[in-house]
Design a protein around this motif. Structure first.
Motif, short mmCIF file in Angstrom:
data_model
loop_
_atom_site.label_atom_id
_atom_site.label_comp_id
_atom_site.label_asym_id
_atom_site.label_seq_id
_atom_site.Cartn_x
_atom_site.Cartn_y
_atom_site.Cartn_z
N UNK A 4 9.28 0.94 -7.37
CA UNK A 4 10.27 1.97 -7.68
C UNK A 4 11.01 2.52 -6.46
N UNK A 5 10.45 2.39 -5.29
CA UNK A 5 10.97 3.12 -4.13
C UNK A 5 12.41 2.77 -3.77
N UNK B 276 0.84 -1.20 0.00
CA UNK B 276 0.00 0.00 0.00
C UNK B 276 0.88 1.25 0.00
N UNK B 277 0.59 2.17 -0.90
CA UNK B 277 1.32 3.43 -0.97
C UNK B 277 2.61 3.38 -1.76
N UNK B 278 3.01 2.21 -2.26
CA UNK B 278 4.26 2.09 -3.00
C UNK B 278 4.12 2.69 -4.39
N UNK B 279 5.21 3.26 -4.89
CA UNK B 279 5.25 3.72 -6.27
C UNK B 279 5.62 2.53 -7.15
N UNK B 280 4.89 2.37 -8.26
CA UNK B 280 5.13 1.20 -9.10
C UNK B 280 4.71 1.45 -10.54
N UNK B 281 5.28 0.66 -11.43
CA UNK B 281 4.88 0.60 -12.84
C UNK B 281 4.10 -0.69 -13.08
N UNK C 225 3.35 4.40 -14.43
CA UNK C 225 3.30 4.20 -15.87
C UNK C 225 2.75 2.82 -16.16
N UNK C 226 2.09 2.69 -17.30
CA UNK C 226 1.59 1.39 -17.74
C UNK C 226 2.07 1.12 -19.15
N UNK C 227 2.71 -0.01 -19.36
CA UNK C 227 3.16 -0.44 -20.68
C UNK C 227 2.27 -1.57 -21.17
#
Length: 295
Positions: free
Chosen positions: A284-285, A225-230, A258-260
């Motif tokens: 990403x963190x 929860x709260x993590x930065x992610x792609x 971002x979404x690829x």
């Protein structure tokens, strides 16, 4: 060209959409597929659709790029004015591509080459290459990139749902009895990568719809929860189902940076067969912290 003169090199298993390859000037060396009528370069003179069409009659062998193709890629990079190269490649547990690129890079005068075994495939490679491209575009230094990539790779996980066990069995990935039993019971395996880059069964679910929901749940459970992610999504010969997968993934994982979205490459198509769907998540963190960045 970016101010830091840093180029990106990957292979055809990265499954990055062509528009993004052009946008970031990403260089690609193709793996090869060998059918009875000859040798084909993945994504260059054969498409995934053609591989699926031929699979019922013949399963190709796959092999790493030729050394000349790697040398040519480094030569093009030098001519374009780059002085450094980040090379990110298919898992060394599945292919010798990473090791070949690393060795040739060490022998290439005029370029500083940092090669990484992504210990992943398809979405895992693509996510990492594109994140590195965004960091380069943002002006990150070479040293910051080298600090960030190891934790970024460790925090990248991908999952694939295959429609049949037939091609994994033919390729020697599972036993014949397992394949037959799985087919009869409509078992849909969800595959991932081990820490050393080997394919592994992450779950087995009965029924296609249930398997896709389970795959998204497994991926979502990897994101605190709260993590930065792609986020990444891909299909192999299943564009309509990709829309359903996208809806599921964005419901469970709405806060991606971002979404690829991409199409599975010829090499993976030959391994697992048609109607493949995949989800990838990349935290990403820890990479940002390692690089001393706060964005």
């Amino acid at each position: 060209m970016n101010r830091q003169k840093i180029a990106l090199l990957t292979d055809s298993c990265a499954d990055i959409p062509r528009v993004l390859l052009r946008k970031y000037d990403i260089h690609v060396v193709p793996l090869k597929l060998i059918f009875s009528d000859g040798e084909y370069a993945d994504g260059v003179d054969i498409t995934p659709a053609e591989v699926y069409r031929r699979l019922p009659d013949e399963m190709p062998k796959t092999t790493l790029p030729g050394g000349d193709a790697v040398e040519d890629a480094f030569a093009r990079i030098k001519r374009a004015g780059y002085t450094k190269v980040l090379a990110l490649h298919l898992s060394g547990g599945l292919s010798g591509t990473y090791n070949m690129v690393r060795l040739i890079g060490e022998q290439t005068a005029g370029l500083e080459v940092a090669a990484f075994d992504t210990q992943s495939g398809s979405l895992g490679i693509g996510l990492t290459v594109l994140q590195a491209a965004r960091w380069i575009e943002a002006g990150w230094s070479w040293s910051a990139l080298l600090r960030a990539l190891p934790p970024l790779l460790r925090d990248t996980q991908v999952f694939f749902c295959v429609d049949t066990l037939e091609y994994l069995q033919k390729g020697g990935r599972i036993g014949k009895i397992t394949a037959v039993a799985g087919t009869l019971m409509q078992i849909k395996p969800i595959l991932s990568f081990t820490p050393d880059g080997q394919l592994v069964n992450a779950a087995k679910v009965r029924g296609r719809k249930a398997a896709l929901a389970k795959m998204v749940d497994i991926a979502a459970a990897r994101v605190p929860r709260g993590a930065r992610f792609n986020l990444a999504l891909a299909h192999g010969d299943a564009p309509a189902e990709l829309r359903a997968l996208r809806a599921l993934a964005q419901q469970k994982l709405p806060d991606f940076a971002y979404c690829m979205e991409g199409e599975i490459d010829c090499t993976l198509a030959a391994y697992v067969g048609p109607r493949l769907l995949g989800v990838g998540v990349q935290l990403l963190d820890r990479a940002l912290e390692a690089a001393g960045q706060t964005q």
